[in-house]
Design an enzyme around this catalytic site. Structure first.
Site, PDB file in Angstrom:
ATOM      1  N   MET A 130      20.379  54.721  30.987  1.00 27.25           N
ATOM      2  CA  MET A 130      20.663  55.470  32.205  1.00 27.25           C
ATOM      3  C   MET A 130      20.540  54.555  33.426  1.00 27.25           C
ATOM      4  O   MET A 130      21.377  54.589  34.332  1.00 27.25           O
ATOM      5  CB  MET A 130      19.712  56.666  32.334  1.00 27.25           C
ATOM      6  CG  MET A 130      20.079  57.588  33.473  1.00 27.25           C
ATOM      7  SD  MET A 130      19.183  59.148  33.441  1.00 27.25           S
ATOM      8  CE  MET A 130      17.521  58.621  33.794  1.00 27.25           C
ATOM      9  N   HIS A 131      19.523  53.710  33.446  1.00 24.99           N
ATOM     10  CA  HIS A 131      19.338  52.747  34.535  1.00 24.99           C
ATOM     11  C   HIS A 131      20.509  51.764  34.575  1.00 24.99           C
ATOM     12  O   HIS A 131      21.032  51.454  35.653  1.00 24.99           O
ATOM     13  CB  HIS A 131      18.016  51.995  34.354  1.00 24.99           C
ATOM     14  CG  HIS A 131      17.822  50.871  35.313  1.00 24.99           C
ATOM     15  ND1 HIS A 131      17.635  51.068  36.665  1.00 24.99           N
ATOM     16  CD2 HIS A 131      17.809  49.527  35.118  1.00 24.99           C
ATOM     17  CE1 HIS A 131      17.514  49.892  37.260  1.00 24.99           C
ATOM     18  NE2 HIS A 131      17.623  48.939  36.344  1.00 24.99           N
ATOM     19  N   ALA A 132      20.928  51.283  33.414  1.00 28.97           N
ATOM     20  CA  ALA A 132      22.033  50.321  33.345  1.00 28.97           C
ATOM     21  C   ALA A 132      23.323  50.935  33.880  1.00 28.97           C
ATOM     22  O   ALA A 132      24.057  50.293  34.652  1.00 28.97           O
ATOM     23  CB  ALA A 132      22.224  49.849  31.906  1.00 28.97           C
TER      24      ALA A 132
END
Length: 110
Positions: A82-84
């Site tokens: 999700m961060h990526a």
């Protein structure tokens, strides 16, 4: 830039590849704006081109993930992925905004 194949990578490695390429692109985009401020217009354009190469690499990786999932191989949800993806999408937005700013500056001879 040669297309990276994700078939032998773990989900974590794939996420880190997305972060790596979008992070490199983000750095180039910011450097581009700074170079333009210093009057280095050609350098600014070259940095945007470099950012686009890194974003293309990230997009290729992301597209392979989507193809893999559409082929029936589920991708596990993770905070890292999700961060990526957030990193990639915000960098794409930043690139478009900075390109528009640079075009405006050039048009107005700023």
């Amino acid at each position: 830039m040669e297309q990276m194949k994700i078939t032998n990578l773990t989900d974590e490695q794939i996420s880190f590849q997305l972060i790596l390429h979008s992070g490199n692109a983000r750095s180039c985009i910011i450097q581009s704006l700074r170079a333009y401020k210093e009057g280095k217009k050609d350098e600014a354009d070259a940095l945007i081109a470099k950012a686009e190469q890194d974003l293309s690499a990230a997009h290729d990786i992301h597209f392979q993930m989507i193809q893999k999932e559409s082929g029936g191989e589920a991708t596990a949800f993770s905070l890292l992925l999700m961060h990526a993806e957030d990193h990639l999408m915000s960098t794409l937005s930043m690139k478009e905004l900075v390109k528009e700013m640079l075009d405006l500056f050039k048009t107005k001879n700023i």
